[in-house]
Design a protein around this motif. Structure first.
Motif, PDB file in Angstrom:
ATOM      1  N   PHE A   1       0.790  -1.159  -0.202  1.00 14.92           N
ATOM      2  CA  PHE A   1       0.086  -0.086  -0.270  1.00 14.92           C
ATOM      3  C   PHE A   1       0.821   1.205   0.099  1.00 14.92           C
ATOM      4  O   PHE A   1       1.701   1.382   0.947  1.00 14.92           O
ATOM      5  N   THR A   2       0.909   2.321  -0.955  1.00 13.32           N
ATOM      6  CA  THR A   2       1.366   3.466  -1.080  1.00 13.32           C
ATOM      7  C   THR A   2       0.526   4.327  -0.510  1.00 13.32           C
ATOM      8  O   THR A   2      -0.507   4.552  -0.875  1.00 13.32           O
ATOM      9  N   VAL A   3       0.678   4.980   0.655  1.00 13.12           N
ATOM     10  CA  VAL A   3      -0.029   5.947   1.288  1.00 13.12           C
ATOM     11  C   VAL A   3      -0.378   7.277   0.527  1.00 13.12           C
ATOM     12  O   VAL A   3       0.386   7.767   0.243  1.00 13.12           O
TER      13      VAL A   3
ATOM     14  N   ASN B   1       4.090   5.872  12.410  1.00 11.64           N
ATOM     15  CA  ASN B   1       2.658   6.282  11.519  1.00 11.64           C
ATOM     16  C   ASN B   1       3.585   6.341   9.986  1.00 11.64           C
ATOM     17  O   ASN B   1       4.150   7.376   9.897  1.00 11.64           O
ATOM     18  N   PRO B   2       2.868   5.902   9.116  1.00 16.82           N
ATOM     19  CA  PRO B   2       3.638   6.374   7.768  1.00 16.82           C
ATOM     20  C   PRO B   2       3.319   7.480   7.051  1.00 16.82           C
ATOM     21  O   PRO B   2       1.954   7.769   7.424  1.00 16.82           O
ATOM     22  N   LYS B   3       4.071   8.032   6.474  1.00 14.10           N
ATOM     23  CA  LYS B   3       3.896   9.432   5.821  1.00 14.10           C
ATOM     24  C   LYS B   3       3.384   9.266   4.425  1.00 14.10           C
ATOM     25  O   LYS B   3       3.278   8.260   3.757  1.00 14.10           O
ATOM     26  N   VAL B   4       2.362  10.232   4.070  1.00 18.16           N
ATOM     27  CA  VAL B   4       2.012   9.984   2.627  1.00 18.16           C
ATOM     28  C   VAL B   4       3.037   9.965   1.722  1.00 18.16           C
ATOM     29  O   VAL B   4       4.057  10.287   1.834  1.00 18.16           O
TER      30      VAL B   4
ATOM     31  N   LYS C   1       5.767   3.753   0.993  1.00 13.94           N
ATOM     32  CA  LYS C   1       5.321   2.342   0.574  1.00 13.94           C
ATOM     33  C   LYS C   1       5.228   1.271   1.702  1.00 13.94           C
ATOM     34  O   LYS C   1       6.456   1.279   2.120  1.00 13.94           O
ATOM     35  N   LEU C   2       4.202   0.817   1.639  1.00 11.37           N
ATOM     36  CA  LEU C   2       3.970  -0.390   3.102  1.00 11.37           C
ATOM     37  C   LEU C   2       4.064  -1.610   2.403  1.00 11.37           C
ATOM     38  O   LEU C   2       3.607  -1.904   1.474  1.00 11.37           O
ATOM     39  N   LYS C   3       4.732  -2.721   3.230  1.00 10.01           N
ATOM     40  CA  LYS C   3       4.611  -3.992   2.799  1.00 10.01           C
ATOM     41  C   LYS C   3       3.851  -4.845   4.113  1.00 10.01           C
ATOM     42  O   LYS C   3       4.610  -4.690   5.234  1.00 10.01           O
TER      43      LYS C   3
ATOM     44  N   GLU D   1       5.722  -3.425   7.348  1.00 14.54           N
ATOM     45  CA  GLU D   1       6.966  -2.956   7.287  1.00 14.54           C
ATOM     46  C   GLU D   1       7.008  -1.720   6.371  1.00 14.54           C
ATOM     47  O   GLU D   1       6.058  -1.366   5.434  1.00 14.54           O
ATOM     48  N   ASN D   2       7.741  -0.558   6.665  1.00 20.06           N
ATOM     49  CA  ASN D   2       7.938   0.667   5.823  1.00 20.06           C
ATOM     50  C   ASN D   2       9.112   0.202   4.697  1.00 20.06           C
ATOM     51  O   ASN D   2       9.483  -0.809   4.828  1.00 20.06           O
TER      52      ASN D   2
END
Length: 149
Positions: A44-46, A103-106, A109-111, A131-132
């Motif tokens: 997922f790409t935020v 928290n991932p930033k805009v 890419k998450l895996k 994971e980031n």
């Protein structure tokens, strides 16, 4: 370890959306990297215009939803292998544990790695690790999902 049954990752957005019951603006997966009967790897790409973005970051509930939808995507692909034309609807029944480390930033890419721990009738116990792009674990959870027809 079971063999990945995908010849290549599924990255086409329309194909991904057809594998999950969720629809915009509530889609939190965009790639299926790997699939085995009991495991999957999703991505997922935020996006900047996501409903669960606050001050440039995906909030905790967005990460939890991403982990749940990662399981949903695994299930949806499994359904196509079994000849189902549309994904079954499901929901989070119980969140046993969840730990959000960052928290991932805009644009990040998450895996996410999901594993089915056990399954009884329409209730599935699953673990997820997100994971980031640096390979750092940012969230882990164990939850039970319930599938309805």
């Amino acid at each position: 370890m079971a063999e990945n049954l995908l010849a290549h990752p599924i990255t086409d957005y329309e194909q991904i959306v057809n594998l999950i019951p969720q629809k915009e603006p509530f889609v939190f997966v965009d790639t299926l990297y790997e699939y085995t009967n009991l495991t999957g790897v999703t991505g997922f790409t935020v996006p900047s215009e996501n409903v669960l973005i606050h001050e440039g970051e995906l909030v905790e509930s967005g990460l939890i939803e991403h982990m749940a939808q990662s399981m949903s995507l695994h299930r949806g692909y499994q359904g196509t292998l079994q000849g189902n034309s549309k994904p079954k609807t499901g929901f989070i029944g119980v969140i046993k544990t969840v730990e959000i480390l960052a928290n991932p930033k805009v644009g990040e890419k998450l895996k996410t790695y999901v594993e089915i721990l056990h399954e009884i009738m329409n209730v599935t116990s699953v673990s997820a690790r997100t994971e980031n792009e640096k390979g750092e674990v940012i969230a882990i959870s164990e939850m039970k999902t319930v599938t309805v027809d």
